[in-house]
Design an enzyme around this catalytic site. Structure first.
Site, PDB file in Angstrom:
ATOM      1  N   PRO A  10       0.790  -1.228   0.000  1.00 47.43           N
ATOM      2  CA  PRO A  10       0.000   0.000   0.000  1.00 47.43           C
ATOM      3  C   PRO A  10       0.824   1.280   0.000  1.00 47.43           C
ATOM      4  O   PRO A  10       1.842   1.384   0.682  1.00 47.43           O
ATOM      5  CB  PRO A  10      -0.807  -0.109   1.302  1.00 47.43           C
ATOM      6  CG  PRO A  10      -0.886  -1.572   1.571  1.00 47.43           C
ATOM      7  CD  PRO A  10       0.403  -2.141   1.081  1.00 47.43           C
ATOM      8  N   ASN A  11       0.358   2.222  -0.781  1.00 47.52           N
ATOM      9  CA  ASN A  11       0.885   3.584  -0.895  1.00 47.52           C
ATOM     10  C   ASN A  11       2.239   3.678  -1.590  1.00 47.52           C
ATOM     11  O   ASN A  11       2.764   4.775  -1.758  1.00 47.52           O
ATOM     12  CB  ASN A  11       0.949   4.277   0.474  1.00 47.52           C
ATOM     13  CG  ASN A  11      -0.423   4.443   1.079  1.00 47.52           C
ATOM     14  OD1 ASN A  11      -1.325   4.955   0.431  1.00 47.52           O
ATOM     15  ND2 ASN A  11      -0.592   3.986   2.299  1.00 47.52           N
ATOM     16  N   ARG A  18       5.227  10.841  -2.647  1.00 47.77           N
ATOM     17  CA  ARG A  18       4.776  10.579  -1.275  1.00 47.77           C
ATOM     18  C   ARG A  18       5.863  10.952  -0.274  1.00 47.77           C
ATOM     19  O   ARG A  18       6.894  10.298  -0.191  1.00 47.77           O
ATOM     20  CB  ARG A  18       4.441   9.098  -1.106  1.00 47.77           C
ATOM     21  CG  ARG A  18       3.976   8.767   0.292  1.00 47.77           C
ATOM     22  CD  ARG A  18       3.770   7.285   0.468  1.00 47.77           C
ATOM     23  NE  ARG A  18       3.284   7.022   1.811  1.00 47.77           N
ATOM     24  CZ  ARG A  18       3.484   5.901   2.457  1.00 47.77           C
ATOM     25  NH1 ARG A  18       4.148   4.919   1.897  1.00 47.77           N
ATOM     26  NH2 ARG A  18       3.012   5.738   3.672  1.00 47.77           N
ATOM     27  N   TYR A  23      10.495   9.107   2.279  1.00 46.94           N
ATOM     28  CA  TYR A  23      10.588   7.978   1.350  1.00 46.94           C
ATOM     29  C   TYR A  23      11.501   8.222   0.158  1.00 46.94           C
ATOM     30  O   TYR A  23      11.712   7.318  -0.648  1.00 46.94           O
ATOM     31  CB  TYR A  23       9.184   7.582   0.872  1.00 46.94           C
ATOM     32  CG  TYR A  23       8.296   7.173   2.020  1.00 46.94           C
ATOM     33  CD1 TYR A  23       8.496   5.968   2.670  1.00 46.94           C
ATOM     34  CD2 TYR A  23       7.285   8.008   2.480  1.00 46.94           C
ATOM     35  CE1 TYR A  23       7.698   5.589   3.743  1.00 46.94           C
ATOM     36  CE2 TYR A  23       6.483   7.646   3.548  1.00 46.94           C
ATOM     37  CZ  TYR A  23       6.691   6.432   4.176  1.00 46.94           C
ATOM     38  OH  TYR A  23       5.914   6.064   5.242  1.00 46.94           O
ATOM     39  N   ASN A  73       8.350  -5.046  -0.210  1.00 47.36           N
ATOM     40  CA  ASN A  73       8.133  -3.906   0.672  1.00 47.36           C
ATOM     41  C   ASN A  73       6.641  -3.929   0.989  1.00 47.36           C
ATOM     42  O   ASN A  73       5.820  -3.543   0.162  1.00 47.36           O
ATOM     43  CB  ASN A  73       8.525  -2.577   0.026  1.00 47.36           C
ATOM     44  CG  ASN A  73       8.379  -1.411   0.984  1.00 47.36           C
ATOM     45  OD1 ASN A  73       7.621  -1.476   1.937  1.00 47.36           O
ATOM     46  ND2 ASN A  73       9.100  -0.340   0.714  1.00 47.36           N
ATOM     47  N   ALA A  76       2.642  -0.660   5.234  1.00 46.13           N
ATOM     48  CA  ALA A  76       1.973  -0.815   6.526  1.00 46.13           C
ATOM     49  C   ALA A  76       1.484  -2.238   6.781  1.00 46.13           C
ATOM     50  O   ALA A  76       1.163  -2.579   7.918  1.00 46.13           O
ATOM     51  CB  ALA A  76       0.814   0.165   6.625  1.00 46.13           C
ATOM     52  N   ASP A  86       0.625 -15.409   6.317  1.00 37.17           N
ATOM     53  CA  ASP A  86       0.298 -16.816   6.059  1.00 37.17           C
ATOM     54  C   ASP A  86       0.733 -17.238   4.662  1.00 37.17           C
ATOM     55  O   ASP A  86       1.244 -18.339   4.467  1.00 37.17           O
ATOM     56  CB  ASP A  86      -1.201 -17.060   6.240  1.00 37.17           C
ATOM     57  CG  ASP A  86      -1.634 -17.051   7.697  1.00 37.17           C
ATOM     58  OD1 ASP A  86      -0.758 -17.099   8.591  1.00 37.17           O
ATOM     59  OD2 ASP A  86      -2.855 -16.987   7.943  1.00 37.17           O
ATOM     60  N   GLU A  97      12.590  -8.648   3.111  1.00 41.82           N
ATOM     61  CA  GLU A  97      11.678  -7.538   3.421  1.00 41.82           C
ATOM     62  C   GLU A  97      12.462  -6.233   3.343  1.00 41.82           C
ATOM     63  O   GLU A  97      13.558  -6.133   3.896  1.00 41.82           O
ATOM     64  CB  GLU A  97      11.092  -7.721   4.824  1.00 41.82           C
ATOM     65  CG  GLU A  97      10.068  -6.661   5.190  1.00 41.82           C
ATOM     66  CD  GLU A  97       9.378  -6.923   6.516  1.00 41.82           C
ATOM     67  OE1 GLU A  97       8.839  -5.951   7.079  1.00 41.82           O
ATOM     68  OE2 GLU A  97       9.379  -8.076   7.004  1.00 41.82           O
ATOM     69  N   HIS A  99      12.278  -1.854   3.590  1.00 38.66           N
ATOM     70  CA  HIS A  99      11.579  -0.618   3.953  1.00 38.66           C
ATOM     71  C   HIS A  99      12.478   0.554   3.600  1.00 38.66           C
ATOM     72  O   HIS A  99      13.676   0.533   3.912  1.00 38.66           O
ATOM     73  CB  HIS A  99      11.227  -0.600   5.443  1.00 38.66           C
ATOM     74  CG  HIS A  99      10.255  -1.662   5.805  1.00 38.66           C
ATOM     75  ND1 HIS A  99       8.905  -1.539   5.573  1.00 38.66           N
ATOM     76  CD2 HIS A  99      10.443  -2.887   6.340  1.00 38.66           C
ATOM     77  CE1 HIS A  99       8.301  -2.645   5.962  1.00 38.66           C
ATOM     78  NE2 HIS A  99       9.204  -3.483   6.418  1.00 38.66           N
ATOM     79  N   LEU A 100      11.930   1.538   2.951  1.00 40.21           N
ATOM     80  CA  LEU A 100      12.701   2.710   2.543  1.00 40.21           C
ATOM     81  C   LEU A 100      13.211   3.505   3.745  1.00 40.21           C
ATOM     82  O   LEU A 100      14.350   3.955   3.769  1.00 40.21           O
ATOM     83  CB  LEU A 100      11.847   3.611   1.647  1.00 40.21           C
ATOM     84  CG  LEU A 100      11.501   3.000   0.289  1.00 40.21           C
ATOM     85  CD1 LEU A 100      10.264   3.654  -0.292  1.00 40.21           C
ATOM     86  CD2 LEU A 100      12.672   3.123  -0.651  1.00 40.21           C
ATOM     87  N   SER A 101      12.351   3.679   4.729  1.00 43.70           N
ATOM     88  CA  SER A 101      12.732   4.455   5.908  1.00 43.70           C
ATOM     89  C   SER A 101      13.205   3.515   7.011  1.00 43.70           C
ATOM     90  O   SER A 101      12.937   2.308   6.984  1.00 43.70           O
ATOM     91  CB  SER A 101      11.542   5.287   6.402  1.00 43.70           C
ATOM     92  OG  SER A 101      10.521   4.442   6.908  1.00 43.70           O
ATOM     93  N   ARG A 106      11.086   5.789  13.681  1.00 38.35           N
ATOM     94  CA  ARG A 106       9.791   6.431  13.475  1.00 38.35           C
ATOM     95  C   ARG A 106       8.839   6.090  14.620  1.00 38.35           C
ATOM     96  O   ARG A 106       9.258   5.654  15.681  1.00 38.35           O
ATOM     97  CB  ARG A 106       9.246   6.001  12.108  1.00 38.35           C
ATOM     98  CG  ARG A 106      10.183   6.480  10.980  1.00 38.35           C
ATOM     99  CD  ARG A 106       9.668   6.191   9.622  1.00 38.35           C
ATOM    100  NE  ARG A 106       8.435   6.939   9.401  1.00 38.35           N
ATOM    101  CZ  ARG A 106       7.585   6.647   8.428  1.00 38.35           C
ATOM    102  NH1 ARG A 106       7.837   5.653   7.588  1.00 38.35           N
ATOM    103  NH2 ARG A 106       6.494   7.355   8.262  1.00 38.35           N
ATOM    104  N   ARG A 110       5.395   1.300  14.301  1.00 39.97           N
ATOM    105  CA  ARG A 110       6.127   0.753  13.155  1.00 39.97           C
ATOM    106  C   ARG A 110       7.301  -0.141  13.573  1.00 39.97           C
ATOM    107  O   ARG A 110       8.031  -0.629  12.735  1.00 39.97           O
ATOM    108  CB  ARG A 110       6.681   1.889  12.293  1.00 39.97           C
ATOM    109  CG  ARG A 110       5.631   2.776  11.687  1.00 39.97           C
ATOM    110  CD  ARG A 110       6.283   3.863  10.833  1.00 39.97           C
ATOM    111  NE  ARG A 110       5.360   4.908  10.486  1.00 39.97           N
ATOM    112  CZ  ARG A 110       4.545   4.880   9.430  1.00 39.97           C
ATOM    113  NH1 ARG A 110       4.555   3.857   8.616  1.00 39.97           N
ATOM    114  NH2 ARG A 110       3.725   5.882   9.192  1.00 39.97           N
TER     115      ARG A 110
END
Length: 144
Positions: A10-11, A18, A23, A73, A76, A86, A97, A99-101, A106, A110
């Site tokens: 998402p996003n 964004r 990001y 990625n 959320a 699952d 996995e 994550h940009l940030s 944060r 998170r």
């Protein structure tokens, strides 16, 4: 030719627009091109998919068990993506996995990923470079 799965949750379809202070300015297209360049010498091609819907990410993942590995990625969905978790538990290949940030720098909510315990590894806080690093790691650990 072997296929690497690149999934974004998402996003992430609006990267570059964004919150660039968090990001970065790279778009999802920029990231896809960078990952493709990273794995090209191995003869891998990248199949990229982004969705704001957890069910669509699960469907693509389940259709791609024959890939050499995956970069994910989850956005959320790392926090409460139990259905995605699952599906990842049944994914037969290594996956990273991303994550940009730096999620630990944060908000408190998170700080825990429900997905990370299943991942081969995790990269966080390095912006778009994190995807390239994840691709390099998969080149090392993938049997293909």
């Amino acid at each position: 030719m072997d296929e690497l799965l690149l999934l974004n949750g998402p996003n992430l379809g609006i990267l570059g627009r964004r919150e660039p202070g968090i990001y970065g300015s790279a778009t999802l297209d920029d990231i896809e091109k960078a990952v493709t360049a990273e794995v090209a010498a191995r003869g891998w091609r990248v199949t990229a998919f982004q969705s704001d819907a957890e069910s669509e990410l699960i469907g693509v993942l389940q259709d791609k068990y024959d890939t050499v590995g995956a970069i994910l990625n989850p956005g959320a969905l790392m926090i409460a993506g139990w259905s995605l978790r699952d599906a990842l538990a049944n994914y037969p290949r290594p996956w990273i996995e991303v994550h940009l940030s730096n999620v630990w720098a944060r908000e408190q909510f998170r700080h825990e990923s429900v997905l990370a315990p299943l991942a081969t590894g995790m990269v966080a806080g390095l912006g778009a470079l994190g995807y390239r690093l994840a691709a390099r790691a998969l080149l090392e650990v993938s049997p293909a």
